[in-house]
Enzyme design. Structure first.
Site, PDB file in Angstrom:
ATOM      1  N   HIS A   1      32.569  28.800  45.611  1.00 20.72           N
ATOM      2  CA  HIS A   1      33.738  28.514  44.775  1.00 20.72           C
ATOM      3  C   HIS A   1      34.056  29.715  43.901  1.00 20.72           C
ATOM      4  O   HIS A   1      33.322  30.030  42.954  1.00 20.72           O
ATOM      5  CB  HIS A   1      33.509  27.289  43.887  1.00 20.72           C
ATOM      6  CG  HIS A   1      34.774  26.798  43.236  1.00 20.72           C
ATOM      7  ND1 HIS A   1      35.449  25.687  43.683  1.00 20.72           N
ATOM      8  CD2 HIS A   1      35.496  27.277  42.191  1.00 20.72           C
ATOM      9  CE1 HIS A   1      36.531  25.496  42.941  1.00 20.72           C
ATOM     10  NE2 HIS A   1      36.571  26.466  42.025  1.00 20.72           N
TER      11      HIS A   1
ATOM     12  N   TYR B   1      46.991  29.476  32.215  1.00 26.78           N
ATOM     13  CA  TYR B   1      46.166  30.617  31.799  1.00 26.78           C
ATOM     14  C   TYR B   1      46.675  31.855  32.529  1.00 26.78           C
ATOM     15  O   TYR B   1      47.400  31.749  33.536  1.00 26.78           O
ATOM     16  CB  TYR B   1      44.687  30.378  32.125  1.00 26.78           C
ATOM     17  CG  TYR B   1      44.427  30.086  33.585  1.00 26.78           C
ATOM     18  CD1 TYR B   1      44.200  31.117  34.502  1.00 26.78           C
ATOM     19  CD2 TYR B   1      44.424  28.773  34.067  1.00 26.78           C
ATOM     20  CE1 TYR B   1      43.996  30.846  35.853  1.00 26.78           C
ATOM     21  CE2 TYR B   1      44.211  28.506  35.413  1.00 26.78           C
ATOM     22  CZ  TYR B   1      44.000  29.550  36.300  1.00 26.78           C
ATOM     23  OH  TYR B   1      43.793  29.291  37.631  1.00 26.78           O
TER      24      TYR B   1
ATOM     25  N   ARG C   1      42.352  14.157  31.695  1.00 32.19           N
ATOM     26  CA  ARG C   1      41.579  13.628  30.578  1.00 32.19           C
ATOM     27  C   ARG C   1      42.500  12.741  29.761  1.00 32.19           C
ATOM     28  O   ARG C   1      43.608  13.171  29.391  1.00 32.19           O
ATOM     29  CB  ARG C   1      41.027  14.766  29.706  1.00 32.19           C
ATOM     30  CG  ARG C   1      39.917  15.575  30.376  1.00 32.19           C
ATOM     31  CD  ARG C   1      38.570  14.883  30.239  1.00 32.19           C
ATOM     32  NE  ARG C   1      37.522  15.506  31.024  1.00 32.19           N
ATOM     33  CZ  ARG C   1      36.820  16.575  30.653  1.00 32.19           C
ATOM     34  NH1 ARG C   1      37.106  17.184  29.529  1.00 32.19           N
ATOM     35  NH2 ARG C   1      35.855  17.039  31.414  1.00 32.19           N
TER      36      ARG C   1
ATOM     37  N   ASP D   1      32.250  29.960  40.371  1.00 43.76           N
ATOM     38  CA  ASP D   1      33.571  29.806  39.752  1.00 43.76           C
ATOM     39  C   ASP D   1      34.081  31.149  39.206  1.00 43.76           C
ATOM     40  O   ASP D   1      34.919  31.167  38.303  1.00 43.76           O
ATOM     41  CB  ASP D   1      33.565  28.737  38.663  1.00 43.76           C
ATOM     42  CG  ASP D   1      34.955  28.213  38.327  1.00 43.76           C
ATOM     43  OD1 ASP D   1      35.871  28.366  39.155  1.00 43.76           O
ATOM     44  OD2 ASP D   1      35.135  27.664  37.224  1.00 43.76           O
TER      45      ASP D   1
END
Length: 300
Positions: free
Chosen positions: A27, A45, A126, A249
């Site tokens: 990843h 971002y 969330r 990541d």
């Protein structure tokens, strides 16, 4: 304009073990060159330029043979940077694309030839709100699912594990292998008995899903060496270590404080703590990604 992300560390700490031949970072992301592959105007971002050559240098620094590139949300549905990297390094890299709703069979076939082996949906929320802009939802996956199955592809699901309790039946009906990002993006404070995390463990145990034991730096609250993530990684491995892959990541987008930027050598070394058995480490680093991403098998 979003805030620029900090750059990834150039010199990782040396891990305590030597990765086996064929070891894979399953990843990571690439971005740019921006003159060819600009970022989406509406993004959460702003990363620096990290083309394919920069990722291969990252693999070499860690002693890894292979890598899997996932189109980042800052790129929207423009998979150009990933496809360019795959074409430059066909033996070392595979990819996961973000499809537009109007993706054609010709697109899918061209992507497959380049090394794409899955598509990613952004279901990460969330309190009911999307955490990152861009990406595609489950409706796009449902429309594409028969064509993904024809090509032997999987669906990579970026989702908060607590939402799996509700979403798992719909995801399973896609009829393709499922890969859940970053251990279900579980905050360590929720504990391993969280109903969604237990749902993820069951999906691994019955072979319905895979997961990536990545994201220790984002899921934990204690910082390096991320000991609060140990119970989660070990529970997933215990559920079914034949359905687990690992990734860094890299280049760790959306970090803005140097003290928070993870060290990829430390992240790799977590595997020595989570999997002291070299045979199990080989399974997670070599055999499982070879099967999931269609790399050539590695003897041994």
């Amino acid at each position: 304009m979003t805030r620029p992300c900090l750059p990834a560390l150039d010199v990782p700490s040396p891990p305590s073990f030597t990765p086996p031949p064929g070891a894979c970072d399953s990843h990571a992301h690439v971005f740019g060159p921006f003159a060819q592959y600009p970022l989406a105007d509406d993004r959460s971002y702003t990363p620096a330029e990290y083309p394919g050559a920069a990722f291969v240098a990252h693999l070499d620094r860690l002693g890894l043979s292979r890598g899997v590139l996932v189109t980042g949300s800052a790129s929207g549905t423009d998979n150009g940077a990933v496809l360019e990297a795959l074409r430059r390094y066909p033996d070392r890299l595979r990819g996961v694309a973000v499809p537009a709703p109007d993706t054609t069979d010709a697109d899918l076939d061209a992507w497959h030839a380049a090394g794409i082996r899955g598509v990613r949906a952004n279901l990460f929320r969330r309190d009911g709100h999307a955490v990152y802009r861009n990406g595609v939802g489950i409706e796009v996956l449902e429309a594409l699912a028969p064509r993904l199955a024809e090509r032997g592809w999987h669906a990579q699901i970026w989702i908060h594990a607590p939402d799996l309790v509700e979403m798992a039946p719909r995801l399973v009906r896609l009829g393709v292998p499922l890969v859940v990002d970053h251990m279900g993006r579980m905050a360590s404070a929720r504990g391993v008995q969280d109903a969604g995390f237990q749902q993820l463990c069951r999906m691994l145990a019955d072979g319905t899903a895979w997961t990536k034991i990545s994201g220790a730096d984002r899921n934990g609250a204690s910082g390096a060496p991320y000991t609060d993530i140990d119970p989660f990684a070990r529970a997933l491995l215990a559920a079914n270590d034949a359905r687990v892959v690992w990734g860094t990541d890299w280049p760790h987008i959306n970090y803005f404080e140097a003290a928070q930027m993870p060290d990829d050598g430390v992240l790799l070394d977590l595997l020595a703590r989570w999997m002291p058995d070299e045979r199990q480490r080989r399974r997670v680093l070599v055999d499982n990604p070879a099967a999931l991403y269609d790399f050539a098998p590695v003897p041994g």
